[in-house]
Design a protein around this motif. Sequence first.
Motif, PDB file in Angstrom:
ATOM      1  N   TRP A 146       0.725  -1.403   0.380  1.00 31.30           N
ATOM      2  CA  TRP A 146       0.282   0.422   0.568  1.00 31.30           C
ATOM      3  C   TRP A 146       0.957   1.129  -0.012  1.00 31.30           C
ATOM      4  N   LEU A 147       0.538   2.299  -1.287  1.00 31.32           N
ATOM      5  CA  LEU A 147       1.547   3.311  -1.006  1.00 31.32           C
ATOM      6  C   LEU A 147       0.332   4.718  -1.397  1.00 31.32           C
ATOM      7  N   PRO A 148       0.819   5.647  -1.017  1.00 32.68           N
ATOM      8  CA  PRO A 148       0.701   7.036  -1.595  1.00 32.68           C
ATOM      9  C   PRO A 148       0.403   7.294  -2.958  1.00 32.68           C
ATOM     10  N   ALA A 149      -0.843   7.478  -3.812  1.00 37.94           N
ATOM     11  CA  ALA A 149      -1.201   7.402  -5.066  1.00 37.94           C
ATOM     12  C   ALA A 149      -0.018   7.229  -5.466  1.00 37.94           C
ATOM     13  N   GLU A 150       0.460   9.400  -5.420  1.00 40.07           N
ATOM     14  CA  GLU A 150       1.102   9.733  -6.286  1.00 40.07           C
ATOM     15  C   GLU A 150       3.277   9.235  -6.117  1.00 40.07           C
ATOM     16  N   VAL A 151       3.052   8.063  -5.306  1.00 31.97           N
ATOM     17  CA  VAL A 151       4.592   7.024  -5.273  1.00 31.97           C
ATOM     18  C   VAL A 151       4.020   6.521  -6.456  1.00 31.97           C
ATOM     19  N   VAL A 152       2.966   6.019  -6.801  1.00 34.81           N
ATOM     20  CA  VAL A 152       2.957   4.531  -7.317  1.00 34.81           C
ATOM     21  C   VAL A 152       3.607   4.133  -8.983  1.00 34.81           C
ATOM     22  N   PRO A 153       3.882   5.846  -9.705  1.00 37.83           N
ATOM     23  CA  PRO A 153       4.442   5.439 -11.014  1.00 37.83           C
ATOM     24  C   PRO A 153       5.842   5.706 -11.182  1.00 37.83           C
ATOM     25  N   ASP A 154       6.515   6.338  -9.982  1.00 42.61           N
ATOM     26  CA  ASP A 154       7.695   6.326  -9.942  1.00 42.61           C
ATOM     27  C   ASP A 154       8.626   4.110  -9.246  1.00 42.61           C
ATOM     28  N   ARG A 155       7.572   3.898  -8.381  1.00 45.62           N
ATOM     29  CA  ARG A 155       7.396   2.702  -8.013  1.00 45.62           C
ATOM     30  C   ARG A 155       7.670   1.822  -9.701  1.00 45.62           C
ATOM     31  N   ILE A 156       6.441   2.081 -10.226  1.00 42.05           N
ATOM     32  CA  ILE A 156       6.003   0.978 -11.240  1.00 42.05           C
ATOM     33  C   ILE A 156       7.814   1.263 -12.255  1.00 42.05           C
ATOM     34  N   LYS A 157       8.348   2.889 -12.423  1.00 39.19           N
ATOM     35  CA  LYS A 157       9.241   2.693 -13.129  1.00 39.19           C
ATOM     36  C   LYS A 157      10.105   2.066 -12.971  1.00 39.19           C
ATOM     37  N   TYR A 168      -0.996  -6.378 -14.603  1.00 41.41           N
ATOM     38  CA  TYR A 168      -2.037  -6.429 -14.513  1.00 41.41           C
ATOM     39  C   TYR A 168      -3.047  -4.741 -14.093  1.00 41.41           C
ATOM     40  N   ASP A 169      -3.452  -4.322 -14.748  1.00 37.53           N
ATOM     41  CA  ASP A 169      -3.451  -3.272 -14.657  1.00 37.53           C
ATOM     42  C   ASP A 169      -4.873  -2.206 -15.243  1.00 37.53           C
ATOM     43  N   ASP A 170      -5.578  -3.216 -14.871  1.00 36.43           N
ATOM     44  CA  ASP A 170      -7.611  -3.282 -15.381  1.00 36.43           C
ATOM     45  C   ASP A 170      -8.469  -2.343 -14.575  1.00 36.43           C
ATOM     46  N   GLU A 171      -7.681  -2.489 -13.470  1.00 39.34           N
ATOM     47  CA  GLU A 171      -7.862  -1.845 -12.320  1.00 39.34           C
ATOM     48  C   GLU A 171      -7.991  -0.876 -11.378  1.00 39.34           C
ATOM     49  N   ALA A 172      -6.451  -0.425 -12.542  1.00 36.40           N
ATOM     50  CA  ALA A 172      -6.585   1.116 -11.807  1.00 36.40           C
ATOM     51  C   ALA A 172      -6.791   2.180 -11.385  1.00 36.40           C
ATOM     52  N   PRO A 173      -6.432   3.393 -11.033  1.00 29.10           N
ATOM     53  CA  PRO A 173      -5.061   3.535  -9.667  1.00 29.10           C
ATOM     54  C   PRO A 173      -5.937   2.293  -8.245  1.00 29.10           C
ATOM     55  N   ALA A 174      -6.480   1.752  -8.376  1.00 25.33           N
ATOM     56  CA  ALA A 174      -7.136   0.498  -7.099  1.00 25.33           C
ATOM     57  C   ALA A 174      -5.763  -0.169  -6.712  1.00 25.33           C
ATOM     58  N   PHE A 175      -5.167  -1.069  -7.858  1.00 26.39           N
ATOM     59  CA  PHE A 175      -4.223  -1.611  -7.412  1.00 26.39           C
ATOM     60  C   PHE A 175      -3.591  -1.505  -9.107  1.00 26.39           C
ATOM     61  N   ILE A 176      -2.107  -2.201  -8.624  1.00 27.85           N
ATOM     62  CA  ILE A 176      -1.216  -2.354 -10.350  1.00 27.85           C
ATOM     63  C   ILE A 176      -0.808  -3.723  -9.951  1.00 27.85           C
ATOM     64  N   VAL A 177      -0.850  -4.648 -10.635  1.00 27.89           N
ATOM     65  CA  VAL A 177       0.322  -5.866 -10.184  1.00 27.89           C
ATOM     66  C   VAL A 177       1.151  -6.098 -11.667  1.00 27.89           C
ATOM     67  N   LEU A 178       2.779  -6.084 -10.664  1.00 26.29           N
ATOM     68  CA  LEU A 178       3.461  -5.991 -11.609  1.00 26.29           C
ATOM     69  C   LEU A 178       4.087  -7.955 -11.185  1.00 26.29           C
ATOM     70  N   ALA A 179       4.921  -7.904 -12.418  1.00 25.69           N
ATOM     71  CA  ALA A 179       5.874  -9.541 -11.839  1.00 25.69           C
ATOM     72  C   ALA A 179       7.562  -9.287 -12.083  1.00 25.69           C
ATOM     73  N   CYS A 189      -1.011  -1.321  -4.560  1.00 24.78           N
ATOM     74  CA  CYS A 189      -2.286  -0.783  -3.602  1.00 24.78           C
ATOM     75  C   CYS A 189      -2.154   0.373  -3.180  1.00 24.78           C
ATOM     76  N   THR A 190      -3.685   1.746  -3.908  1.00 24.38           N
ATOM     77  CA  THR A 190      -4.129   2.259  -3.273  1.00 24.38           C
ATOM     78  C   THR A 190      -5.480   2.949  -3.047  1.00 24.38           C
ATOM     79  N   SER A 191      -5.214   3.485  -2.102  1.00 21.95           N
ATOM     80  CA  SER A 191      -7.315   4.053  -2.051  1.00 21.95           C
ATOM     81  C   SER A 191      -8.009   4.562  -2.649  1.00 21.95           C
TER      82      SER A 191
END
Length: 194
Positions: A146-157, A168-179, A189-191
């Motif tokens: 669980w992260l603040p939403a504004e942090v997620v893009p940098d974590r994905i990068k 999987y990113d069909d339910e973004a921004p609630a959650f995005i799955v990385l492998a 995950c974000t709120s």
Amino acid sequence: MVLADWRKMVQAQQARFVTSSLAEGARFVQAVGEACSSAEVVPELRLGATFVDVSSRDEAVAQQISAIAAEHGLTADPTAVAQLEIALDTADLPEIGPFWAAVLTGTADSFQGNDILDPTGRIPNVWFQGTSPHATPRQRFHLDLWLPAEVVPDRIKAGLAAGGTVAYDDEAPAFIVLADPQGNKVCLCTSDGR
């Protein structure tokens, strides 16, 4: 109620207030303790050398804590909060939930709903995700970060640069799955969007 200093994580609002020293942080913790000691839901505080992490399930208490931080001249770093949740896929939650609660916390009473909640905060939240019955070796454990939403893009990068893929990113921004390169997964995950 908008709380600029706070971010909603799994079960509570969380904030990090930056301090110049352990002593400054201790003064802030004492002020919060005095102001919130009679609150119906008492906040949790963690004092570090240059920060104080606060978790509150009550938005009015969170707002009061932000006001105390402002009085002490402290600023928040809402991008510094995070919470790790371990998720276990299962088609039969009642069969395994009490076991994991007993092993991880010492009592099956820590198994509540779809979660194992350690009241002392010693272990991460364990969440049981319902799934259809399946043959092994389909992945069963995964991490929910669980992260603040504004942090997620940098974590994905950062994850992609380290060899990962978006699974999987069909339910973004609630959650995005990385492998990872071997297919092991983590949900960021974000709120937002929930």
